[in-house]
Design a protein around this motif. Structure first.
Motif, short mmCIF file in Angstrom:
data_model
loop_
_atom_site.label_atom_id
_atom_site.label_comp_id
_atom_site.label_asym_id
_atom_site.label_seq_id
_atom_site.Cartn_x
_atom_site.Cartn_y
_atom_site.Cartn_z
N LYS A 61 3.50 4.80 -3.71
CA LYS A 61 3.51 4.12 -2.64
C LYS A 61 2.80 5.01 -1.31
CE LYS A 61 4.42 0.28 0.22
NZ LYS A 61 3.65 -0.76 0.02
N LEU A 62 3.16 6.26 -1.30
CA LEU A 62 2.43 7.16 -0.56
C LEU A 62 1.14 7.11 -0.47
CD1 LEU A 62 5.17 10.04 -0.73
CD2 LEU A 62 5.00 8.41 1.25
N ILE A 63 0.63 7.16 -1.96
CA ILE A 63 -0.90 7.21 -2.07
C ILE A 63 -1.45 6.04 -1.52
CG2 ILE A 63 -2.71 7.13 -3.62
CD1 ILE A 63 -0.75 8.96 -5.36
N GLU A 64 -0.97 4.77 -1.69
CA GLU A 64 -1.33 3.56 -1.17
C GLU A 64 -1.35 3.56 0.38
OE1 GLU A 64 0.88 -0.68 -0.87
OE2 GLU A 64 0.72 -0.14 -2.80
N LEU A 65 -0.39 3.95 0.96
CA LEU A 65 -0.09 3.97 2.43
C LEU A 65 -1.46 4.86 2.95
CD1 LEU A 65 3.63 3.69 3.09
CD2 LEU A 65 1.88 2.00 3.51
N GLU A 66 -1.52 6.27 2.47
CA GLU A 66 -2.49 6.89 2.96
C GLU A 66 -3.85 6.50 3.03
OE1 GLU A 66 -3.93 11.70 2.18
OE2 GLU A 66 -2.27 10.96 1.14
N ARG A 67 -4.02 5.60 1.75
CA ARG A 67 -5.42 5.13 1.75
C ARG A 67 -5.52 3.99 2.50
NH1 ARG A 67 -4.54 3.54 -2.98
NH2 ARG A 67 -4.31 1.06 -2.82
N GLU A 68 -4.64 3.16 3.12
CA GLU A 68 -4.91 1.88 3.52
C GLU A 68 -4.53 2.13 5.01
OE1 GLU A 68 -2.29 -1.11 2.14
OE2 GLU A 68 -3.33 -1.15 0.10
N LEU A 69 -3.66 3.03 5.67
CA LEU A 69 -3.38 3.31 6.92
C LEU A 69 -4.46 4.31 7.55
CD1 LEU A 69 0.59 3.57 7.08
CD2 LEU A 69 -1.03 1.38 7.47
N LYS A 75 10.96 11.73 2.13
CA LYS A 75 9.70 12.07 1.46
C LYS A 75 8.43 11.46 2.03
CE LYS A 75 11.79 12.33 -3.01
NZ LYS A 75 12.17 11.74 -4.69
N LEU A 76 8.61 10.29 2.60
CA LEU A 76 7.82 9.62 3.74
C LEU A 76 7.08 10.47 4.71
CD1 LEU A 76 6.20 7.04 4.35
CD2 LEU A 76 7.97 6.58 5.75
N TYR A 77 8.31 11.04 5.59
CA TYR A 77 8.05 11.97 6.75
C TYR A 77 7.28 13.19 6.40
CZ TYR A 77 8.68 14.35 10.93
OH TYR A 77 8.50 15.34 12.11
N ALA A 78 7.92 13.92 5.30
CA ALA A 78 7.18 15.10 4.69
C ALA A 78 5.72 14.98 4.39
CB ALA A 78 7.95 15.53 3.77
N HIS A 79 5.55 13.67 3.73
CA HIS A 79 4.26 13.55 3.32
C HIS A 79 3.28 13.45 4.57
CE1 HIS A 79 0.66 12.10 0.62
NE2 HIS A 79 0.60 11.35 1.86
N PHE A 80 3.55 12.63 5.33
CA PHE A 80 2.71 12.27 6.57
C PHE A 80 2.49 13.27 7.84
CE2 PHE A 80 2.56 8.16 4.61
CZ PHE A 80 1.22 7.94 4.55
#
Length: 406
Positions: A246-254, A313-318
């Motif tokens: 999901k993190l990969i998907e969000l990084e690609r789409e946002l 994990k979401l916050y750490a990634h972005f």
């Protein structure tokens, strides 16, 4: 040996003939030009020469301008009119929405509005159906929607069908601070005021309730979880593989993920993304609580890590990708950040001097809810009268239109 006089004479005669023929052609050309020009004067000729000189000069200037443009840091861009702001809970989203609504009122952008005056636009609870529940205007000359800035669960297929070619962005906050903010916003501090550490006690009981009847899932579904707002179901928060995908998907789409803790830096990135002037982003924070916040202890952190691992994990990634975007900024990021803070400081100072009574200062004080109401009113004055005549919208929404029009 006899000189070859005959051959030389022949060559001379041929050269003479060529000169004569050339003179005849030149005379004929001059005569033709005279006939075409008619009463042309020497002044006309001077003007023609002058115009050609000016043309060469302008061409030279244009070339210089082009080179200056090519070599400048800032490349001209077209202001973005279509965008989707995924408004997460207790993350500074209301402050961002206020900025967007003020720009929309000023530039005639059309906001996607919820049905029955609700503040949120929600798909079905499972996030599986690609459909949004929103107010539809059926008049033939409706220009279409420009943006979303409500509380809404991310569903790309559904949103693209309403606002095509949009820029997508959101804002995140440290899950520890965000959960604490939600604690005060829902007045849980009053409920737990007799405890030595109200926030920590609240989290302990929340964990117990989660074991008993799934209260944590309900809290997440009601908007506490930032990851859930971005379209990720709470039941997958402990699945590392699902989270990573999901993190990969969000990084690609946002296009941009802003950070509450670095709000001004986020604003500079947003201004670049939307190609708006920095002056458009002056703000005052909305919905601040005045209570002294409870400390975030190591026990609190461990508890939130257990309760909401997906958001951690979401916050750490972005938080990592955010600084990558800063490093890749097209221009002088630090200079633009200083410029924005200077604008922000000057506007607030001027409004304080005017005791916030100036029209622009009053407008700056409006929160997202008030500005959304003004925006609804403006849209309905423009759209509803035609719809009301032709009875093209439901009775409940016609009542809403009449209420906002008076």
């Amino acid at each position: 040996m006899k000189p070859r006089t005959g051959l030389l004479c022949d060559r001379r005669n041929k050269r003479g003939l060529r000169k004569t023929f050339g003179m005849i052609l030149l005379a004929m050309g001059c005569f033709t030009l005279y006939v075409i020009k008619g009463n042309s004067t020497s002044d006309d000729v001077e003007k023609t020469v002058s115009n050609r000189a000016n043309s060469r000069s302008n061409t030279s200037q244009a070339s210089t301008q082009f080179l200056l443009t090519r070599s400048s840091i800032r490349i001209p861009c077209k202001p973005v009119r279509n965008f989707v702001f995924l408004k997460t809970m207790k993350t500074g989203g209301s402050t961002v929405a206020s900025i967007l609504h003020r720009h929309a009122i000023k530039n005639d952008l059309v906001l996607v509005t919820a049905q029955d005056s609700r503040p949120s636009i929600l798909p079905d609870k499972s996030l599986s159906k690609p459909a949004l529940k929103y107010l539809r205007y059926n008049c033939s000359d409706f220009p279409g929607y420009n943006y979303i800035a409500n509380h809404v669960h991310y569903n790309r297929q559904a949103m693209d069908s309403v606002i095509p070619d949009a820029k997508y962005f959101t804002i995140l906050r440290s899950p520890y601070d965000q959960r604490r903010s939600q604690f005060y916003y829902t007045s849980k501090d009053t409920e737990y005021s007799n405890n030595r550490n109200p926030f920590e006690t609240y989290l302990n009981e929340l964990k117990a309730d989660y074991v008993r009847d799934g209260q944590l899932i309900r809290v997440m579904r009601n908007g506490t979880s930032q990851f859930h707002t971005l379209g990720f179901l709470p039941k997958y928060h402990t699945n590392d593989t699902a989270v990573a995908l999901k993190l990969i998907e969000l990084e690609r789409e946002l296009d941009l993920v802003m950070m509450m803790e670095y709000f001004d830096e986020s604003i500079v990135l947003l201004a670049k993304l939307l190609c708006w002037d920095l002056e458009e982003f002056v703000y005052t924070f909305c919905k601040l609580h005045s209570a002294r916040p409870a400390p975030i202890t190591s026990l609190v952190r461990k508890r939130i890590d257990t309760l909401n691992p997906g958001d951690v994990k979401l916050y750490a990634h972005f938080n990592r990708t955010f600084w990558e975007m800063v490093d890749a900024y097209d221009g002088d990021f630090e200079a633009d950040l200083r410029a924005f803070r200077r604008i922000q400081r000057n506007v607030v100072h001027d409004c304080e001097d005017a005791k916030w009574k100036d029209f622009n200062c009053i407008n700056l004080k409006y929160d997202a809810h008030q500005l959304r109401g003004r925006l609804y009113n403006k849209q309905l004055q423009w759209i509803c009268p035609r719809n009301l005549r032709h009875q093209q919208i439901p009775l409940s929404n016609r009542t809403q239109c009449k209420y906002l029009l008076h």
